[in-house]
Design a protein around this motif. Structure first.
Motif: not given
Ligand SMILES: N[C@@H](CCC(=O)N[C@@H](CSC=O)C(=O)NCC(=O)O)C(=O)O
Length: 277
Positions: A1-21
């Motif tokens: 599992m790899k975090t490909v993007q982290t974006i701050k929003s309303h004090g928290g974080q959107v993390r975009v995750i890539e993984h092999d399903s």
């Protein structure tokens, strides 16, 4: 599992995750939003299932979901809507194949090799999320839009102990009886309609109503209302089965993210009230 993007929003974080399903047999992306409250300990979690043609990005970018989630202290998980990539079967239409997984396990070739979005979400992604993020496992709900509303209703009705609360924006409410559902179910499940029942919210609610109070918002100017969404069929079945629900007809609203974002805060608040009742 790899975090490909982290974006701050309303004090928290959107993390975009890539993984092999393992379930789908391809690499997948999803987004998880962690509100500021998650820095102090586990937070309740809502699963948002998107509609035809969407990825995790539509709701994160246009749904005003991070504002509502931060306001009410919820983590959000937004999965993709199908397996994707080279070797994954597709269709010329936007309503079948990639971007149109319908939250089911396909039994028909060529779809059956990769299309298993229901167990991907309820089993594989569930484990990955609870192992990786500070979410309160006992306080999870599910909601979604259109095809994702169908997914939210069916996954809730079949897994009421996992997703204790449920709501939907303009759901495909009786997929066995509308063109989108008939096309997808014929391709994924075959032409024997008896096999479709397990994925039809209007049938499932009659068989196994839940203890939750389901909130549904439906715009009256929705371009898909009469032909595809058929909320009246779900409503009749829910009433007969004794399923608690509120169906709000929202005057003038269409099927878009302008509609969804308008009522997003109401939905997250609804889940909060039910999960903490
Ligand atoms: N013709 C459209 C159809 C696709 C569409 O309207 N998708 C909706 C969901 S419909 C039911 O599941 C959607 O959410 N679109 C994404 C958005 O950001 O609005 C087309 O191909 O565009």
């Amino acid at each position: 599992m790899k975090t490909v993007q982290t974006i701050k929003s309303h004090g928290g974080q959107v993390r975009v995750i890539e993984h092999d399903s393992e379930t789908l047999g391809v690499p997948m992306q999803f987004a998880a939003y962690l509100p500021p409250q998650a820095e102090k300990g586990p937070v309740p979690c809502l699963w948002y299932l998107s509609g035809l043609t969407c990825t995790w990005a539509n709701v994160m970018e246009k749904g005003e979901i991070t504002r509502a989630a931060a306001g009410h202290g919820f983590a959000i998980v937004a999965p993709d809507t199908s397996p994707r990539g080279e070797g994954v079967p597709d269709d010329e239409g936007y309503d079948l194949g990639q971007g149109a997984g319908f939250y089911l396990t396909a039994t028909q070739a060529p779809w059956s090799k990769h299309y298993r979005m229901d167990s991907y979400i309820t089993d594989e992604l569930q484990t990955l999320v609870t192992d990786s993020f500070p979410v309160a496992e006992a306080r999870q709900g599910i909601f979604g839009h259109s095809m994702g509303g169908h997914g939210a209703l069916t996954l809730h009705l079949k897994n009421p102990d996992l997703y204790k609360t449920c709501s939907a924006f303009a759901p495909i409410s009786a997929p066995s009886q509308c063109p989108w559902g008939e096309k997808a179910f014929t391709a994924y499940l075959g032409s024997d309609r008896a096999r479709w029942a397990d994925y039809d919210a209007a049938i499932l609610v009659g068989r196994q109503p839940s203890q939750a109070h389901i909130l549904i918002d439906q715009g009256t100017d929705d371009q898909f209302l009469a032909e595809q969404l058929l909320h009246g069929i779900f409503e009749d079945a829910a009433r007969t089965a004794g399923q608690a629900y509120t169906l709000r007809r929202q005057p003038g609203y269409d099927h878009s993210y302008y509609f969804i974002s308008t009522f997003m805060d109401d939905h997250v608040r609804h889940h909060r009230q039910e999960l903490f009742a």
